[in-house]
Motif scaffolding. Structure first.
Motif, mmCIF file in Angstrom:
data_model
loop_
_atom_site.group_PDB
_atom_site.id
_atom_site.type_symbol
_atom_site.label_atom_id
_atom_site.label_comp_id
_atom_site.label_asym_id
_atom_site.label_seq_id
_atom_site.Cartn_x
_atom_site.Cartn_y
_atom_site.Cartn_z
ATOM 1 N N HIS A 1 -11.454 -8.322 1.786
ATOM 2 C CA HIS A 1 -10.862 -7.269 0.904
ATOM 3 C C HIS A 1 -9.416 -7.328 1.148
ATOM 4 O O HIS A 1 -8.570 -6.804 0.515
ATOM 5 N N GLY A 2 -8.829 -7.513 2.377
ATOM 6 C CA GLY A 2 -7.381 -7.241 2.528
ATOM 7 C C GLY A 2 -7.321 -6.125 3.220
ATOM 8 O O GLY A 2 -8.059 -5.141 3.069
ATOM 9 N N TRP A 3 -6.184 -5.702 3.914
ATOM 10 C CA TRP A 3 -5.947 -4.551 4.617
ATOM 11 C C TRP A 3 -5.016 -3.574 3.734
ATOM 12 O O TRP A 3 -4.003 -4.089 3.428
ATOM 13 N N GLU A 4 -5.311 -2.696 3.510
ATOM 14 C CA GLU A 4 -4.829 -1.611 2.561
ATOM 15 C C GLU A 4 -3.340 -1.265 3.276
ATOM 16 O O GLU A 4 -3.465 -0.647 4.281
ATOM 17 N N THR A 5 -2.251 -1.447 2.407
ATOM 18 C CA THR A 5 -0.847 -0.960 2.909
ATOM 19 C C THR A 5 -0.531 -0.157 1.704
ATOM 20 O O THR A 5 -0.571 -0.508 0.549
ATOM 21 N N SER B 1 -0.546 0.894 -3.693
ATOM 22 C CA SER B 1 -1.145 0.348 -2.641
ATOM 23 C C SER B 1 -1.386 -1.137 -2.626
ATOM 24 O O SER B 1 -1.612 -1.436 -3.782
ATOM 25 N N THR B 2 -0.901 -2.017 -1.901
ATOM 26 C CA THR B 2 -1.305 -3.595 -1.818
ATOM 27 C C THR B 2 -2.093 -3.686 -0.523
ATOM 28 O O THR B 2 -2.187 -3.160 0.120
ATOM 29 N N ARG B 3 -2.448 -5.011 -0.840
ATOM 30 C CA ARG B 3 -3.343 -5.550 0.373
ATOM 31 C C ARG B 3 -2.976 -6.743 1.162
ATOM 32 O O ARG B 3 -2.486 -7.596 0.487
ATOM 33 N N HIS C 1 -3.794 -9.774 3.321
ATOM 34 C CA HIS C 1 -5.028 -10.748 3.612
ATOM 35 C C HIS C 1 -4.647 -11.683 4.728
ATOM 36 O O HIS C 1 -3.616 -11.761 4.940
#
Ligand SMILES: Nc1ncnc2c1ncn2[C@@H]1O[C@H](COP(=O)(O)OP(=O)(O)OP(=O)(O)O)[C@@H](O)[C@H]1O
Ligand SMILES: [Mg+2]
Length: 410
Positions: free
Chosen positions: A257-261, A268-270, A272
């Protein structure tokens, strides 16, 4: 995109890390054994969780405490014992806070007021209270009584009361250690009579969970000095390195999913991670939770884009290398000379030749039997090696440091 504010990795101690790996046995012990049994009035021993520095003892129990608090349980803060300080004072203080949270102070009963007053004296004077005030019971009795009152209040609310004393190896005073273990142990084993539906009277234990955490040396002191009583009242676990599978699993979120930032503009972007990056990170940290956080933190900083690559993990690790070395040297540096010599002898031998006789000879012991106690400590007390027909390392960072170029990376 990848900023310090968003970095989910944190090698600092005493915080529950956002990226959590493994320790399922200990978490399940709390979720499926300890808490349910306590809620049902069944007896359970306290838990002592020991291990070499940085293995995640404090983080584990803080995670359990946070989960407990979320369930409505009453938890003490992490009662950290600084070297040489009086643990009774610290525990008294924490119990007073719990008592307030439990509403005991506002009940305005003379008996409780007196008890709170006595525990306040313990919080002020600690173990020395007994010497100054020859009248009255020992300080530990007041602590037990207050913990029992808190336990009864918790029972009536259907919640658990969790006490966490950390860095227990720092309790150097025998009298204080003994009083602390008796105070906590007596409360854990206290039985109360309750009337169940149908009018039957049954004996139940109080819902009090006690966690003691610290370095392995604690077991020597508590185990040898307090003997069977301590062992009957507390179950001891020695933490080991975290499995690679668990570390990989923990990073899975980044891959899938990627880590949300947050990107600063309200969107918000992710972030990976490639599978190679995960494999590299897991390989470098050798099951050490501290090194896992350190490697993750530096990999995050090693680039800016939305993808953490294996090269970035390696580049990040190079900046962390000195700290990784210092970490393992700290672990080795704490060991008594004989234990270190045995480890070094073991490391010099090819894995297939690591038998006690060979290791003992190489480490300069007169016989294999003479090396017995040292190797036993390294195994059962510290969890650094695994004995058997062939000896092997359980502490994989120590092994890597002694047998290879690690923590150097190409
Ligand atoms: N299960 C875990 N998953 C991921 N990171 C962890 C885990 N457990 C601990 N850590 C991280 O490892 C580091 C060391 O953890 P912690 O301070 O709890 O170790 P400790 O055993 O209490 O060390 P010390 O003996 O120095 O007190 C911390 O940065 C923590 O966030
Ligand atoms: Mg700790």
């Amino acid at each position: 995109m990848r900023s310090a504010v968003d970095n989910p990795f944190n090698p600092g101690s005493d915080v529950v890390p956002l990226v959590w790996a493994g320790r399922t046995v200990q978490l399940e012990d709390w979720r499926a054994v300890l808490r349910p049994r306590l809620i049902h009035g069944l007896p359970e021993r306290g838990r002592t969780i020991l291990g070499e520095p940085g293995l995640g003892k404090s983080a584990l129990v803080r995670k359990i405490a946070a989960e407990a608090a979320e369930n409505g349980d009453w938890v003490t803060p992490q009662i950290r014992v600084p070297s040489g300080s009086d643990p009774l004072k610290l525990v008294a203080d924490a119990l007073l806070q719990l008592a307030h949270a439990a509403g005991l102070a506002s009940r305005r009963e003379k008996r409780l007021d007196d008890l709170l007053g006595r525990v306040q004296s313990v919080a002020a004077s600690g173990v020395s209270l007994a010497l100054r005030e020859s009248r009255g019971p020992n300080p530990h009795v007041a602590l037990t009584q207050l913990l029992v009152e808190i336990g009864l209040a918790a029972m009536s609310k259907g919640v658990v009361c969790l006490v966490h004393v950390d860095e227990v190896q720092n309790i150097s005073d025998d009298a204080a250690l003994s009083q602390l273990l008796i105070a906590l142990g007596d409360a854990i084993t206290h039985r109360t009579t309750v009337t169940v539906p149908g009018g039957l009277e049954v004996e139940q234990s109080l819902p009090i969970a006690v966690y003691l955490t610290g370095l392995p040396e604690f077991e020597d002191r508590a185990g040898a000095k307090k003997g069977a009583t301590f062992a009957r009242r507390f179950a001891t676990t020695v933490l080991q390195a975290i499995d690679d599978d668990d570390l990989t699993q923990a990073l899975h979120e980044f891959v899938i999913h990627g880590w949300e930032t947050a990107d600063g503009a309200g969107r918000s972007t992710r972030v990976h991670m490639t599978q190679d990056a995960v494999a590299t990170l897991v390989d470098l940290c050798r099951g050490e939770p501290f090194l896992f956080q350190l490697a993750g933190q530096q990999a995050w900083y090693a680039g800016q884009g939305p993808l953490i690559t294996a090269d970035q993990v390696a580049a990040g690790w190079r900046t962390a290398q000195r700290e990784a070395t210092a970490h393992v040297e700290r672990i080795l540096g704490r060991l008594p000379q004989r234990e270190r010599e045995l480890l070094e002898a073991m490391a010099e031998l090819p894995a297939a030749d690591r038998r006690l006789t060979t290791i003992a000879h190489r480490a300069g012991f007169s016989t294999a039997a003479a090396a017995g106690p040292t190797s036993q400590r390294l195994d059962t007390v510290r969890g650094i090696i695994q004995r058997g027909k062939k000896y092997s390392f359980r502490h994989r960072a120590v092994e890597a440091y002694l047998t290879s170029d690690w923590p150097e990376v190409e």
